[in-house]
Design an enzyme around this catalytic site. Structure first.
Site, PDB file in Angstrom:
ATOM      1  CG  HIS A  17      -1.758  -1.285   1.219  1.00  0.00           C
ATOM      2  ND1 HIS A  17      -2.140  -1.799   2.550  1.00  0.00           N
ATOM      3  CD2 HIS A  17      -2.664  -1.432   0.400  1.00  0.00           C
ATOM      4  CE1 HIS A  17      -3.116  -2.741   2.239  1.00  0.00           C
ATOM      5  NE2 HIS A  17      -3.598  -2.431   1.041  1.00  0.00           N
ATOM      6  CE  LYS A  41     -12.444  -7.070   2.383  1.00  0.00           C
ATOM      7  NZ  LYS A  41     -11.032  -5.659   1.591  1.00  0.00           N
ATOM      8  NE  ARG A  90      -2.590  -7.104  -4.010  1.00  0.00           N
ATOM      9  CZ  ARG A  90      -3.559  -6.816  -2.629  1.00  0.00           C
ATOM     10  NH1 ARG A  90      -3.343  -8.012  -1.646  1.00  0.00           N
ATOM     11  NH2 ARG A  90      -4.851  -6.601  -2.714  1.00  0.00           N
ATOM     12  CB  SER A 128      -4.284  -6.482   4.851  1.00  0.00           C
ATOM     13  OG  SER A 128      -4.284  -5.408   4.401  1.00  0.00           O
TER      14      SER A 128
HETATM   15  P1  ADP Z   1      -6.167  -5.951   0.678  1.00  0.00           P
HETATM   16  O1  ADP Z   1      -6.837  -6.145   2.018  1.00  0.00           O
HETATM   17  O2  ADP Z   1      -6.544  -6.779  -0.512  1.00  0.00           O
HETATM   18  O3  ADP Z   1      -4.319  -6.125   0.805  1.00  0.00           O
HETATM   19  P2  ADP Z   1      -7.655  -3.286   0.656  1.00  0.00           P
HETATM   20  O4  ADP Z   1      -8.452  -3.170   0.674  1.00  0.00           O
HETATM   21  O5  ADP Z   1      -6.665  -2.851   1.539  1.00  0.00           O
HETATM   22  O6  ADP Z   1      -6.560  -4.230   0.209  1.00  0.00           O
HETATM   23  O7  ADP Z   1      -6.144  -2.580  -0.455  1.00  0.00           O
HETATM   24  C1  ADP Z   1      -6.923  -1.162  -1.226  1.00  0.00           C
HETATM   25  C2  ADP Z   1      -5.725  -0.872  -3.070  1.00  0.00           C
HETATM   26  O8  ADP Z   1      -4.382  -1.486  -2.657  1.00  0.00           O
HETATM   27  C3  ADP Z   1      -7.104  -1.972  -3.327  1.00  0.00           C
HETATM   28  O9  ADP Z   1      -6.329  -0.964  -5.005  1.00  0.00           O
HETATM   29  C4  ADP Z   1      -5.630  -2.955  -4.291  1.00  0.00           C
HETATM   30  O10 ADP Z   1      -5.423  -3.862  -5.069  1.00  0.00           O
HETATM   31  C5  ADP Z   1      -4.116  -2.296  -3.380  1.00  0.00           C
HETATM   32  N1  ADP Z   1      -3.310  -2.983  -2.928  1.00  0.00           N
HETATM   33  C6  ADP Z   1      -3.258  -4.295  -1.132  1.00  0.00           C
HETATM   34  N2  ADP Z   1      -1.960  -4.751  -1.389  1.00  0.00           N
HETATM   35  C7  ADP Z   1      -1.093  -4.563  -2.618  1.00  0.00           C
HETATM   36  C8  ADP Z   1       0.395  -4.528  -2.860  1.00  0.00           C
HETATM   37  N3  ADP Z   1       0.695  -5.376  -3.119  1.00  0.00           N
HETATM   38  N4  ADP Z   1       0.422  -3.745  -4.202  1.00  0.00           N
HETATM   39  C9  ADP Z   1       0.073  -2.934  -5.008  1.00  0.00           C
HETATM   40  N5  ADP Z   1      -1.410  -2.881  -4.309  1.00  0.00           N
HETATM   41  C10 ADP Z   1      -1.649  -3.657  -3.563  1.00  0.00           C
END
Ligand code: ADP
Length: 161
Positions: A17, A41, A90, A128
């Site tokens: 992130h 969630k 990703r 996450s």
């Molecule tokens: P997650 O719970 O799957 O990590 P979130 O809802 O917190 O995802 O993610 C917010 C945004 O950040 C989404 O657009 C997700 O695709 C992106 N994201 C999450 N992890 C990564 C990563 N490792 N690299 C790039 N983008 C990411």
């Protein structure tokens, strides 16, 4: 002023992130990172905790603001005068859902464009949920989360568990 929003659960914020936040912050005058309340969630950290983690992690970025929101992202974008929604991609597995969201958001608010930033290769496997799994089983998450919040994650988990 070009304002972008970067929405997500951030439960908790990871280095993946943060990489997207740092890169997106150079593309816009202002980037608002929005912690979305998602009833479907069941998050490990409260919205306030997730916002604290994000604030602490992004304090070096002058044009980044952290906020929380419950409701339709398209409405939030309009409220904040944002022209762009930033998402991170990703793998192909992210694509179908994000594509659907982007088309839906455009229908709801045609003034807002969704842009996708490709993950940095070293973070493409990082999520996450993986961080939570590792931390819950006592593993080290130092390679996956910003250093400032590593200890905090453990402490809050210990408090809950
Ligand atoms: P997650 O719970 O799957 O990590 P979130 O809802 O917190 O995802 O993610 C917010 C945004 O950040 C989404 O657009 C997700 O695709 C992106 N994201 C999450 N992890 C990564 C990563 N490792 N690299 C790039 N983008 C990411």
């Amino acid at each position: 002023m070009k304002i972008a929003i970067y929405p997500g659960s951030f439960d908790p914020v990871t280095l993946g992130h943060l990489d997207i936040i740092e890169r997106a912050s150079t593309l816009f005058d202002k980037l608002i990172v929005v912690v979305m309340h998602n009833a479907a969630k069941s998050p490990m950290f409260t919205v306030e905790e997730r916002m604290d983690f994000l604030r602490c992690t992004t304090s070096h970025l002058n044009n980044v603001e952290v906020d929380g929101f419950s409701g339709l992202l398209a409405n939030y974008a309009a409220q904040r005068g944002a022209c762009t929604i930033v998402k991170g991609l990703r793998a192909m597995s992210d694509f179908e859902y994000e594509f659907q969201m982007a088309l839906t958001n455009r229908k709801l608010n045609p003034d807002v464009e969704t842009v996708f930033l490709t993950t940095s290769a070293k973070y493409m496997y990082l999520s996450s949920s993986m961080v939570k799994d590792i931390a819950q089983h006592g593993g080290k998450v130092a390679d996956f989360v910003p250093a400032q919040i590593e200890e905090e994650i453990f402490q809050r988990m210990r408090k809950d568990g």
